[in-house]
Design an enzyme around this catalytic site. Sequence first.
Site, PDB file in Angstrom:
ATOM      1  N   ASP A  34       1.013  -1.390  -0.330  1.00  0.00           N
ATOM      2  CA  ASP A  34      -0.249   0.384   0.165  1.00  0.00           C
ATOM      3  C   ASP A  34       1.080   1.366   0.278  1.00  0.00           C
ATOM      4  O   ASP A  34       0.612   2.456  -0.331  1.00  0.00           O
ATOM      5  CB  ASP A  34      -0.761   0.055   1.069  1.00  0.00           C
ATOM      6  CG  ASP A  34      -1.854  -0.505   1.713  1.00  0.00           C
ATOM      7  OD1 ASP A  34      -2.653  -1.790  -0.387  1.00  0.00           O
ATOM      8  OD2 ASP A  34      -2.573  -1.443   1.694  1.00  0.00           O
ATOM      9  N   GLU A  49      -5.134   9.608   4.438  1.00  0.00           N
ATOM     10  CA  GLU A  49      -4.473  10.600   5.703  1.00  0.00           C
ATOM     11  C   GLU A  49      -4.218  11.958   5.836  1.00  0.00           C
ATOM     12  O   GLU A  49      -3.017  12.235   5.394  1.00  0.00           O
ATOM     13  CB  GLU A  49      -5.076  10.031   6.990  1.00  0.00           C
ATOM     14  CG  GLU A  49      -3.491   9.593   7.541  1.00  0.00           C
ATOM     15  CD  GLU A  49      -2.713   8.435   7.127  1.00  0.00           C
ATOM     16  OE1 GLU A  49      -3.853   7.542   6.938  1.00  0.00           O
ATOM     17  OE2 GLU A  49      -2.056   8.132   7.023  1.00  0.00           O
TER      18      GLU A  49
END
Length: 274
Positions: A45, A121
């Site tokens: 990721d 985020e």
Amino acid sequence: MKYSLLDRGDRLSRDLAEQFHQMAQEKELTRDDESPDIVLSIGGDGTLLQAFHRFRDRVGTVAFVGVHTGHLGFYADWKKDELPELLERMATLKPTTVSYPLLKVEIVTDAGRTVYLALNEFTLKSVDGTLVAQLNINDEPFEMFRGDGIVVSTPTGSTGYNKSVNGAIIHPHLEALQIAEIASINNRVYRTLGSSIILPKHHHCDIVTDPDEPLAVGIDHLVFQFQEVRSIICSVAPEKVHFARYRPFPFWNRVREAFIGWDENQGFTKKWPR
């Protein structure tokens, strides 16, 4: 079809990348690192986050595909031994495109305004210690925070840092952002809600800090330091990130496999005794 590829940089990922380039040439796919249609990441990721930020200015026109070389990732649909199958589908099939929300972060300082997009985020911490910040929702004062920091996540990012601080997991088809506290300190002066807050697309959150306080800002895997910050405005971005799906892989299946454990042949990895 034009494609670009980013690998993690370890030997396995580099070898897989070279294999893919060779097979892609045989399938008459064109490598184009400037204006690709598909962007592949080979690694994990974190590698896909790097690919996203490399093509941040073309996020509306490219679709991402992830190949993981270790554990199953939330952004990686394919395993390292499935490259031939992936390539065959890329050469012969039109993928289904799924689009997920992004986070827009505007940082206003005495020097001007800087805008970022985050796939996972945004995190805010003090460089010197405890963070003190006022949170406003839709321009109305909401709470005064004191603690280690604040994390604002996208729905896809809700399974990451946000989850580790007890935030909720949100399906990425919901256009929302989530604000979670990192070790808040509550007393008569500084009082917070004590749970994560989920805001819809048409809402925004302003974070106001002491402009004399240097701040550490995280945008996904990127970390910056800012001085003289007047406010930080977080909202759901008008842009979305696109993923090319050559086979179905539902979001809740990813969550189940990552956090609960599931075997396709046997069901849950732990069962009740019969």
